[in-house]
Write a protein that holds these residues in place. Structure first.
Motif, PDB file in Angstrom:
ATOM      1  N   PRO A  73     -62.939  13.571 -17.896  1.00 24.74           N
ATOM      2  CA  PRO A  73     -62.212  13.938 -18.995  1.00 24.74           C
ATOM      3  C   PRO A  73     -60.879  13.693 -18.984  1.00 24.74           C
ATOM      4  N   LYS A  74     -60.281  13.605 -20.231  1.00 21.23           N
ATOM      5  CA  LYS A  74     -58.848  12.990 -20.400  1.00 21.23           C
ATOM      6  C   LYS A  74     -57.992  14.413 -20.791  1.00 21.23           C
ATOM      7  N   SER A  75     -56.689  14.152 -20.705  1.00 18.31           N
ATOM      8  CA  SER A  75     -55.803  15.383 -20.877  1.00 18.31           C
ATOM      9  C   SER A  75     -56.240  15.920 -22.134  1.00 18.31           C
ATOM     10  N   GLN A  76     -56.344  15.088 -23.215  1.00 13.57           N
ATOM     11  CA  GLN A  76     -56.873  15.788 -24.395  1.00 13.57           C
ATOM     12  C   GLN A  76     -57.884  16.647 -24.538  1.00 13.57           C
ATOM     13  N   ASP A  77     -58.977  16.344 -23.579  1.00 14.15           N
ATOM     14  CA  ASP A  77     -60.157  17.082 -23.358  1.00 14.15           C
ATOM     15  C   ASP A  77     -59.731  18.574 -22.796  1.00 14.15           C
ATOM     16  N   LEU A  78     -58.553  18.570 -21.856  1.00 16.40           N
ATOM     17  CA  LEU A  78     -58.234  19.870 -21.419  1.00 16.40           C
ATOM     18  C   LEU A  78     -57.712  20.867 -22.619  1.00 16.40           C
ATOM     19  N   THR A  79     -56.913  20.151 -23.342  1.00 20.83           N
ATOM     20  CA  THR A  79     -56.330  20.794 -24.671  1.00 20.83           C
ATOM     21  C   THR A  79     -57.383  21.447 -25.509  1.00 20.83           C
ATOM     22  N   ALA A  80     -58.315  20.496 -26.041  1.00 20.94           N
ATOM     23  CA  ALA A  80     -59.555  20.892 -26.708  1.00 20.94           C
ATOM     24  C   ALA A  80     -60.273  22.113 -26.131  1.00 20.94           C
ATOM     25  N   VAL A  81     -60.677  22.142 -24.970  1.00 21.87           N
ATOM     26  CA  VAL A  81     -61.343  23.264 -24.280  1.00 21.87           C
ATOM     27  C   VAL A  81     -60.362  24.744 -24.048  1.00 21.87           C
ATOM     28  N   SER A  82     -59.323  24.263 -24.083  1.00 24.23           N
ATOM     29  CA  SER A  82     -58.227  25.315 -23.983  1.00 24.23           C
ATOM     30  C   SER A  82     -58.335  26.177 -24.922  1.00 24.23           C
ATOM     31  N   ASN A  83     -58.506  25.446 -26.273  1.00 25.20           N
ATOM     32  CA  ASN A  83     -58.533  25.896 -27.581  1.00 25.20           C
ATOM     33  C   ASN A  83     -59.667  26.503 -28.013  1.00 25.20           C
ATOM     34  N   ALA A  84     -60.953  26.174 -27.478  1.00 31.57           N
ATOM     35  CA  ALA A  84     -62.032  26.624 -27.833  1.00 31.57           C
ATOM     36  C   ALA A  84     -62.474  28.076 -27.502  1.00 31.57           C
ATOM     37  N   GLN A  85     -63.550  28.507 -28.037  1.00 28.68           N
ATOM     38  CA  GLN A  85     -63.914  29.838 -27.556  1.00 28.68           C
ATOM     39  C   GLN A  85     -64.972  29.787 -26.623  1.00 28.68           C
ATOM     40  N   LEU A  86     -65.750  28.445 -26.274  1.00 30.14           N
ATOM     41  CA  LEU A  86     -66.694  28.752 -25.503  1.00 30.14           C
ATOM     42  C   LEU A  86     -67.015  27.154 -24.878  1.00 30.14           C
ATOM     43  N   ASN A  90     -73.474  21.673 -17.876  1.00 28.45           N
ATOM     44  CA  ASN A  90     -74.610  21.686 -17.201  1.00 28.45           C
ATOM     45  C   ASN A  90     -74.655  22.546 -15.748  1.00 28.45           C
ATOM     46  N   GLY A  91     -73.562  21.980 -14.907  1.00 25.96           N
ATOM     47  CA  GLY A  91     -73.661  22.470 -13.830  1.00 25.96           C
ATOM     48  C   GLY A  91     -74.621  21.570 -12.771  1.00 25.96           C
ATOM     49  N   ALA A  92     -75.018  22.193 -11.453  1.00 20.99           N
ATOM     50  CA  ALA A  92     -76.147  21.518 -10.710  1.00 20.99           C
ATOM     51  C   ALA A  92     -75.437  20.319 -10.246  1.00 20.99           C
ATOM     52  N   GLY A  93     -74.007  20.451 -10.266  1.00 20.67           N
ATOM     53  CA  GLY A  93     -73.361  18.935  -9.635  1.00 20.67           C
ATOM     54  C   GLY A  93     -73.398  17.942 -10.746  1.00 20.67           C
ATOM     55  N   LEU A  94     -73.911  18.017 -11.890  1.00 20.00           N
ATOM     56  CA  LEU A  94     -73.660  16.809 -12.843  1.00 20.00           C
ATOM     57  C   LEU A  94     -72.230  16.665 -13.173  1.00 20.00           C
ATOM     58  N   GLU A  95     -71.409  17.599 -13.335  1.00 24.49           N
ATOM     59  CA  GLU A  95     -70.049  17.496 -13.818  1.00 24.49           C
ATOM     60  C   GLU A  95     -68.993  17.424 -12.347  1.00 24.49           C
ATOM     61  N   GLY A  96     -68.989  16.701 -11.776  1.00 22.50           N
ATOM     62  CA  GLY A  96     -68.359  16.875 -10.407  1.00 22.50           C
ATOM     63  C   GLY A  96     -66.968  17.237 -10.624  1.00 22.50           C
ATOM     64  N   TRP A  97     -66.325  16.837 -11.656  1.00 19.93           N
ATOM     65  CA  TRP A  97     -64.838  17.324 -12.032  1.00 19.93           C
ATOM     66  C   TRP A  97     -64.713  18.554 -12.612  1.00 19.93           C
ATOM     67  N   PHE A 101     -61.212  20.597 -13.279  1.00 18.31           N
ATOM     68  CA  PHE A 101     -60.987  20.893 -15.099  1.00 18.31           C
ATOM     69  C   PHE A 101     -60.725  22.214 -15.366  1.00 18.31           C
ATOM     70  N   LEU A 102     -61.567  23.018 -15.013  1.00 16.18           N
ATOM     71  CA  LEU A 102     -61.355  24.669 -15.288  1.00 16.18           C
ATOM     72  C   LEU A 102     -59.946  24.995 -14.640  1.00 16.18           C
ATOM     73  N   ASN A 103     -59.728  24.654 -13.523  1.00 16.59           N
ATOM     74  CA  ASN A 103     -58.444  25.168 -13.053  1.00 16.59           C
ATOM     75  C   ASN A 103     -57.275  24.592 -13.548  1.00 16.59           C
ATOM     76  N   GLY A 104     -57.393  23.463 -14.509  1.00 16.82           N
ATOM     77  CA  GLY A 104     -56.426  22.850 -15.573  1.00 16.82           C
ATOM     78  C   GLY A 104     -56.232  23.544 -16.815  1.00 16.82           C
ATOM     79  N   LEU A 105     -57.197  24.358 -16.885  1.00 17.30           N
ATOM     80  CA  LEU A 105     -57.005  24.960 -18.382  1.00 17.30           C
ATOM     81  C   LEU A 105     -55.642  25.590 -18.616  1.00 17.30           C
ATOM     82  N   ASP A 106     -55.193  25.761 -19.937  1.00 21.78           N
ATOM     83  CA  ASP A 106     -54.293  26.538 -20.207  1.00 21.78           C
ATOM     84  C   ASP A 106     -54.328  27.922 -19.675  1.00 21.78           C
ATOM     85  N   SER A 107     -53.132  28.594 -19.151  1.00 24.18           N
ATOM     86  CA  SER A 107     -53.250  29.765 -18.566  1.00 24.18           C
ATOM     87  C   SER A 107     -53.680  30.990 -19.747  1.00 24.18           C
ATOM     88  N   SER A 108     -53.222  30.544 -21.125  1.00 23.93           N
ATOM     89  CA  SER A 108     -53.115  31.589 -22.024  1.00 23.93           C
ATOM     90  C   SER A 108     -54.443  31.102 -22.704  1.00 23.93           C
TER      91      SER A 108
END
Length: 316
Positions: A73-86, A90-97, A101-108
């Protein structure tokens, strides 16, 4: 001099515009009044779109034709996910990042993050063959989790039910619609499961040789054995002795086809096929659509049905 400086400025601005246009997602793609869902993988995107229907706006972070194992992911992806509802991953280790990434989401941010593979009995490494050389040389990932859950319709059913529940959790007002849409999708997945069960019944216990170790769930559910050239990572480079031992195994057991996938080079599969004097064929792990497949209107079901046809041809 002044003219050349203006040209440089214009070129720089064009590069910025191109760069922003290549962004995989952005707030501008969100739709007011709908559940904005950001996903990490084509099958999740497809299932979420089918279940969410007119009440969901689904955006895949990974662009068409990009191998998801290679994507970060890039910084703009963090912004996009922070503004999404969902946020569906996949999990199971596919997205090692994903943890970082989730820890870096906007606190609001109020986005709900859901691991779509939750509840599936995961495969930890593979030890399928009695041939000691094949076992020793090709099970480099014995302690790794196979993340490719979606390649089996039975696992895909669990993923679809998790997506249904996730959509309901953020939009209870449309629960009835989400349930109805899920039931339609589940009926198609159940039918696909029946096609695989019947279509592969004559080939129980047979081997398939694949470039990328991504068909473990399919093999487990429908009675096949998988031998992979490159392990769980499609970019892993096998040793020369790996290729030779697989080639010997292919010749000894009368295997006629080496399978490769479209989003990764077929160089190693072709090398092995030439060494073993057998043919090659596509077996699609459905990690993403190519731009050509998108234009042709291909989807999870058309590609899975083609996979079944190719398996049957190769195993005859």
């Amino acid at each position: 001099m002044k003219k050349s400086r203006i040209v440089y400025v214009l070129l720089f601005m064009m590069l910025l515009m191109i760069g922003s246009g290549c962004s995989s997602t952005g707030k501008s793609q969100f739709v007011a009044g709908k559940v904005n869902v950001v996903t990490t993988l084509y099958p999740i995107t497809y299932f979420a779109d089918q279940i969410g229907g007119q009440y969901a706006n689904v955006i895949n972070l990974v662009a068409a034709g990009v191998e998801p194992h290679d994507w970060t992911p890039k910084s703009q992806d963090l912004t996009a996910v922070s503004n999404a509802q969902l946020f569906l991953y996949n999990g199971a280790g596919l997205e090692g990042w994903v943890d970082q990434f989730l820890n870096g989401l906007d606190s609001s941010s109020s986005v709900v993050a859901v691991e779509v593979s939750h509840g599936i009995e995961l495969i930890h490494g593979e030890t399928e063959h009695d041939e000691q050389d094949v076992e020793d040389d090709h099970n480099h990932s014995d302690h790794d989790v196979d993340p490719h859950t979606w390649v089996s319709p039975r696992s895909a059913l669990m993923m679809a039910s998790n997506i249904r529940d996730a959509l309901i959790s953020v939009d209870e007002a449309h629960e009835a619609q989400f349930v109805a849409n899920y039931e339609q999708l589940a009926a198609k997945l159940t039918q696909l499961d029946a096609q695989y069960t019947e279509g592969l019944a004559p080939y129980q216990g047979k081997d398939i040789v694949v470039s990328h170790q991504s068909f473990g769930y399919l093999c487990r559910d429908y009675g096949l054995h998988q031998i992979s050239i490159m392990g769980l990572s499609p970019d892993a480079e096998p040793r020369a002795q790996d290729l030779l031992s697989i080639a010997d195994y292919v010749k000894k057991h009368g295997i006629t086809t080496i399978f490769f996938e479209e989003l990764v080079t077929d160089r190693l599969a072709s090398t092995l096929a030439n060494e073993a004097k057998v043919g090659t064929m596509v077996l699609n792990p459905l990690e993403g659509l190519t731009p050509e497949q998108q234009k042709a209107g291909e989807n999870y079901f058309t590609l899975m049905e083609r996979n079944l046809q190719n398996l049957q041809k190769a195993l005859q």
